[in-house]
Scaffold this active site. Sequence first.
Site, PDB file in Angstrom:
ATOM      1  NE  ARG A  36       1.524  -6.807   3.425  1.00 12.74           N
ATOM      2  CZ  ARG A  36       1.011  -7.656   2.503  1.00 12.74           C
ATOM      3  NH1 ARG A  36      -0.051  -8.476   2.798  1.00 12.74           N
ATOM      4  NH2 ARG A  36       1.341  -7.196   1.347  1.00 12.74           N
ATOM      5  N   GLY A  46      -4.806  -9.312  -3.366  1.00 11.51           N
ATOM      6  CA  GLY A  46      -4.804  -7.790  -3.688  1.00 11.51           C
ATOM      7  C   GLY A  46      -5.623  -7.280  -4.803  1.00 11.51           C
ATOM      8  CE1 TYR A  89       4.596   3.384   3.635  1.00 16.49           C
ATOM      9  CE2 TYR A  89       4.360   1.306   2.830  1.00 16.49           C
ATOM     10  CZ  TYR A  89       4.195   2.526   2.566  1.00 16.49           C
ATOM     11  OH  TYR A  89       3.772   2.661   1.309  1.00 16.49           O
TER      12      TYR A  89
END
Length: 373
Positions: free
Chosen positions: A233, A320, A185
């Site tokens: 992160r 996760g 991202y």
Amino acid sequence: MTTTATASLLTPYRLGALDLPNRVVMAPMTRYRAAEDGTPLPVVAEYYAQRASAGLIVTEGIWPSRQGQSGWRLPGLETPAHAAGWRAVTGAVHAAGGRIAAQLMHGGRQGHPLNRLLGDVPAGPSAVPAPGPVHVKDGGKAEAVTPRAMTREEIHRTVADHVDSARLALAAGFDAVELHGANSYLIHQFLADNTNLRTDEYGPRTLADRLRFPIELVTAVAEAIGPDRLGLRLSPGNPQFGMDEADPAPVYRALLAELDGLGLAYLHLTDNEDYPALADLRPRWSGPLIGNVGENRAATDRERGEAVLAAGLADLVSYGRAFIANPDLPERFAANAPLTPVDPTHLYGQEATGYTDYPRLPAGHPAVRPTTT
């Protein structure tokens, strides 16, 4: 000092402004349970409240502005309607005794006009497309588009958008904010070799220039909401979605050297087979560190998480896939109970199936209390 492996994951920890009951963090995971405008669906509150026994929940990636929307039905945090939807989520989590951070995720080059409320071409550091094809909102696929290169004005606006969204997150009841600088991202795109080809002060001509946008963004949000409410992160060297970082070590060492003094609540860090980021960067970060060792690997189990803590590579461990199918994951660790496997057919969509219908341990299941000395 803990005396058993189980005790270390289940012991309390002070994280920024938060007192956590354990060191088991729920990692951010995209689930596509938002309305078309980006407001989280009502079922989202139930989903996160079910997982409130985590030391900390980090939400799925939330776009801070429509310019940063990377997918259809991904949630946003830009409007009063978004804030109201998330307030229902944070209220449900807090009522269940949990703590929750909002992960702000700007897609940058990731996205397609068919998946964006604006219907426009996404913009990133440079006009370098992501690998295609991509899924689009009608259930089909389309070829990836070539993004626009962000102007300086757009970069500055993006920083301001993150500040506005972070403030809105706290107003909506979130306990903290995490900036998504990983997994291809926007922040990652400025750091990587193949997605940042700029020739201005935000490009890779010097290491300081390559780091400029991430540093400006993190600093601005920290000043706006307080560094003890902000996490970051990073996934150095992560090749997902066509990212290329030939030598991530000097880049991320320099980035941490610039950010370490801000007093952030935490750094959330993944590593991979080519670059052992936890081992390399843990000594270079003086604050709390959440380690994730399941990225692009087998799902992390209790033993592997304990090994991370025992080796001193992190202070907390994020899970996760285990949290998808085990809403009571810390209780299962405490009880030495087996884990439910994930149903891969319902990871994404708007329904409750495969989202809020995973079973908890039955009432009265014997738990193992952690012992400490």
